[in-house]
Design an enzyme around this catalytic site. Sequence first.
Site, PDB file in Angstrom:
ATOM      1  CG  ASN A  42      -0.368  -0.070   2.501  1.00 45.13           C
ATOM      2  OD1 ASN A  42       0.653  -0.728   2.682  1.00 45.13           O
ATOM      3  ND2 ASN A  42      -0.937   0.622   3.442  1.00 45.13           N
TER       4      ASN A  42
ATOM      5  N   GLY B  35       1.980  -6.151   7.223  1.00 47.70           N
ATOM      6  CA  GLY B  35       1.054  -6.754   6.268  1.00 47.70           C
ATOM      7  C   GLY B  35      -0.223  -7.165   6.970  1.00 47.70           C
TER       8      GLY B  35
ATOM      9  CB  THR C 159       0.449 -12.451   6.296  1.00 47.96           C
ATOM     10  OG1 THR C 159      -0.556 -12.322   5.296  1.00 47.96           O
ATOM     11  CG2 THR C 159       1.731 -12.905   5.666  1.00 47.96           C
TER      12      THR C 159
ATOM     13  CD  GLU D  32       4.105  -2.056  13.485  1.00 48.26           C
ATOM     14  OE1 GLU D  32       2.911  -1.756  13.672  1.00 48.26           O
ATOM     15  OE2 GLU D  32       4.992  -1.879  14.325  1.00 48.26           O
TER      16      GLU D  32
ATOM     17  CB  CYS E 154      -2.337   0.158   7.956  1.00 51.31           C
ATOM     18  SG  CYS E 154      -0.933   1.235   8.273  1.00 51.31           S
TER      19      CYS E 154
ATOM     20  CD  GLU F 159       8.099  -1.813  11.954  1.00 46.82           C
ATOM     21  OE1 GLU F 159       7.701  -0.989  11.118  1.00 46.82           O
ATOM     22  OE2 GLU F 159       8.473  -2.951  11.675  1.00 46.82           O
TER      23      GLU F 159
HETATM   24  P1  NAD Z   1       0.056  -9.447   3.046  1.00 46.63           P
HETATM   25  O1  NAD Z   1       0.080  -9.938   4.453  1.00 46.63           O
HETATM   26  O2  NAD Z   1      -0.663 -10.240   2.040  1.00 46.63           O
HETATM   27  O3  NAD Z   1       1.552  -9.321   2.469  1.00 46.63           O
HETATM   28  C1  NAD Z   1       2.527  -8.518   3.107  1.00 46.63           C
HETATM   29  C2  NAD Z   1       3.903  -9.043   2.728  1.00 46.63           C
HETATM   30  O4  NAD Z   1       4.052 -10.344   3.291  1.00 46.63           O
HETATM   31  C3  NAD Z   1       4.122  -9.209   1.230  1.00 46.63           C
HETATM   32  O5  NAD Z   1       5.457  -8.895   0.911  1.00 46.63           O
HETATM   33  C4  NAD Z   1       3.865 -10.689   1.010  1.00 46.63           C
HETATM   34  O6  NAD Z   1       4.518 -11.209  -0.110  1.00 46.63           O
HETATM   35  C5  NAD Z   1       4.429 -11.275   2.291  1.00 46.63           C
HETATM   36  N1  NAD Z   1       3.875 -12.579   2.668  1.00 46.63           N
HETATM   37  C6  NAD Z   1       2.651 -13.079   2.392  1.00 46.63           C
HETATM   38  N2  NAD Z   1       2.537 -14.327   2.915  1.00 46.63           N
HETATM   39  C7  NAD Z   1       3.708 -14.600   3.548  1.00 46.63           C
HETATM   40  C8  NAD Z   1       4.192 -15.706   4.300  1.00 46.63           C
HETATM   41  N3  NAD Z   1       3.448 -16.796   4.497  1.00 46.63           N
HETATM   42  N4  NAD Z   1       5.427 -15.639   4.821  1.00 46.63           N
HETATM   43  C9  NAD Z   1       6.182 -14.525   4.642  1.00 46.63           C
HETATM   44  N5  NAD Z   1       5.785 -13.453   3.940  1.00 46.63           N
HETATM   45  C10 NAD Z   1       4.550 -13.485   3.404  1.00 46.63           C
HETATM   46  O7  NAD Z   1      -0.453  -7.953   3.125  1.00 46.63           O
HETATM   47  P2  NAD Z   1      -0.767  -6.978   1.908  1.00 46.63           P
HETATM   48  O8  NAD Z   1      -2.053  -7.408   1.294  1.00 46.63           O
HETATM   49  O9  NAD Z   1       0.441  -6.830   1.083  1.00 46.63           O
HETATM   50  O10 NAD Z   1      -0.981  -5.590   2.676  1.00 46.63           O
HETATM   51  C11 NAD Z   1      -2.186  -5.159   3.211  1.00 46.63           C
HETATM   52  C12 NAD Z   1      -2.220  -5.375   4.700  1.00 46.63           C
HETATM   53  O11 NAD Z   1      -1.123  -4.721   5.329  1.00 46.63           O
HETATM   54  C13 NAD Z   1      -3.464  -4.781   5.344  1.00 46.63           C
HETATM   55  O12 NAD Z   1      -3.974  -5.690   6.282  1.00 46.63           O
HETATM   56  C14 NAD Z   1      -2.938  -3.544   6.055  1.00 46.63           C
HETATM   57  O13 NAD Z   1      -3.682  -3.128   7.173  1.00 46.63           O
HETATM   58  C15 NAD Z   1      -1.585  -4.006   6.476  1.00 46.63           C
HETATM   59  N6  NAD Z   1      -0.718  -2.883   6.767  1.00 46.63           N
HETATM   60  C16 NAD Z   1      -0.399  -2.627   8.066  1.00 46.63           C
HETATM   61  C17 NAD Z   1       0.401  -1.535   8.383  1.00 46.63           C
HETATM   62  C18 NAD Z   1       0.780  -1.238   9.810  1.00 46.63           C
HETATM   63  O14 NAD Z   1       1.642  -0.410  10.007  1.00 46.63           O
HETATM   64  N7  NAD Z   1       0.171  -1.874  10.788  1.00 46.63           N
HETATM   65  C19 NAD Z   1       0.875  -0.709   7.362  1.00 46.63           C
HETATM   66  C20 NAD Z   1       0.519  -0.987   6.043  1.00 46.63           C
HETATM   67  C21 NAD Z   1      -0.275  -2.087   5.747  1.00 46.63           C
END
Ligand code: NAD
Length: 482
Positions: free
Chosen positions: A152, A228, A232, A250, A284, A463
């Site tokens: 994002n 993410g 995950t 996060e 997020c 962080e």
């Molecule tokens: P995601 O969890 O699908 O992926 C995030 C990252 O993790 C990607 O690089 C992905 O390739 C990797 N990944 C996926 N499965 C994995 C596994 N089994 N092992 C290791 N790595 C893996 O998330 P997304 O769809 O890319 O992002 C959206 C999410 O991120 C939303 O839920 C959003 O709220 C969250 N987010 C949180 C913050 C925060 O600061 N809390 C900030 C931005 C986004």
Amino acid sequence: MTLHTIDNFIGGRLTPPANGSYFDGTDPATGAVYSRVADSADQDVAQAVVAAQNGFAAWSSTPARERANILLRLADLIGRNAKELAEAESIDSGKPVALAASVDIPRAQANFEFFATAILHESQGAWATDSRALNFELRQPLGVVACISPWNLPLYLVTWKLAPALAAGNSVIAKPSEVTPMTAHLLGELCNEAGLPAGALNIVHGLGAKAGAAIVEHPDIQAISFTGGTATGAAIARTAAPMFKKLTLELGGKNPNVIFADCDYDRMLDTTVRSSFSNQGQICLCGSRILVEESLYSRFIADFTERTAALVVGDPLEEGTDVGAVVSEQHFDKIMGHIEGARADGGRIVTGGRRAIVGGRCEDGWFIEPTVITDLDASCAANQEEIFGPVVTVGTFQTDEEALTLANGTEYGLASSIWTSDISRAHHMAAGIDAGVVWVNTWMLRDLRTPFGGVKSSGIGREGGFAALEFFTSQKSVTIEL
Ligand code: NAD
């Protein structure tokens, strides 16, 4: 459109994946394939870890002043290449180029500036036990660490992790989202130009379940900084915890935006439009559940609906666009599914709710009208599950206690906003809200020194600022008997 090849960046060199396989990268604003992305697996991660281990001795022993100089050069190069990076980020993610140019890229630059200078000024604890002993905290880099980031805010979030990890003297394996790999790819080249030694930063592209999982499972990676989705994060914790890796997570949010009738109305309205729909609601920290004091509700809903309907959904590369494309077809389907679900749960869609049609080159892009939904029960899916799109729900409350109960009534606890002119109420609400971040009469205003992170299903660890430098170092306790 030119088809870009996005290879891994290992030991300072662009390196094709060992299995020679790539997947397509798609521009969400047009639906066109514009890149082929390394579909990395275990072998690539193993190769990156060896490069990181080889680079560690030199990088970790580079004096802080020299590390700072290199990272400041990198920050400067990000600034000089801001236009190209903003365009790449817009094509990768569908976000308006103006947003990438005003938020994502400057913040990525600021991340390196902040941590480059922070290492010159951080202090470590020392305690004298009477005249008998001197105790102190010795901070050392951990070794090889991993930074896994989402789509994002691609460059901003990957650098938010890389900058403290590198500044502290670690070697890093970064895994950007497979959906938005382009800016991290460009960053690799800038690292070489800035003089970052080979192996200090290695970027492995690929799918989460393959390349990401291989990183989490690798026994020589000491720490994982992950941003993410919540599911995950839970999967990563299941693998990393028994290996006793240092972990910061996060995760997702369902952030309340609590509006009292005594607020500064115009300021609140301007900010609430932004906090709802910036980056198509895919931050997020966006406030996705708007809770309005009952006496203000009808005025608010009329004005907010009008302002939302006036947002320009358009080509992300055009300057006047407020709302671009959502990040992928899959994500488009997920968001539209949530809107349908809310309708089925009795929600009233007061504006939006449909695919937005943007003509020209964006005819086949994934655009959604900014959507406002009312009349939903607090327990329904649209009020409980993270939608992560241009969709907000609006509900009401009568008392401060009711506002708190509603605000805290989800599994998440990432961020929140409170709008009131009553300072005592602001304090009471800030203390009572279960969220790692509380904004009072503002949104997204942050000092990089402040620790950042969620509670409940929004994550563990902190962080940002000195908390990040702490995460990426060991804190050895040394006692010398005098
Ligand atoms: P995601 O969890 O699908 O992926 C995030 C990252 O993790 C990607 O690089 C992905 O390739 C990797 N990944 C996926 N499965 C994995 C596994 N089994 N092992 C290791 N790595 C893996 O998330 P997304 O769809 O890319 O992002 C959206 C999410 O991120 C939303 O839920 C959003 O709220 C969250 N987010 C949180 C913050 C925060 O600061 N809390 C900030 C931005 C986004």
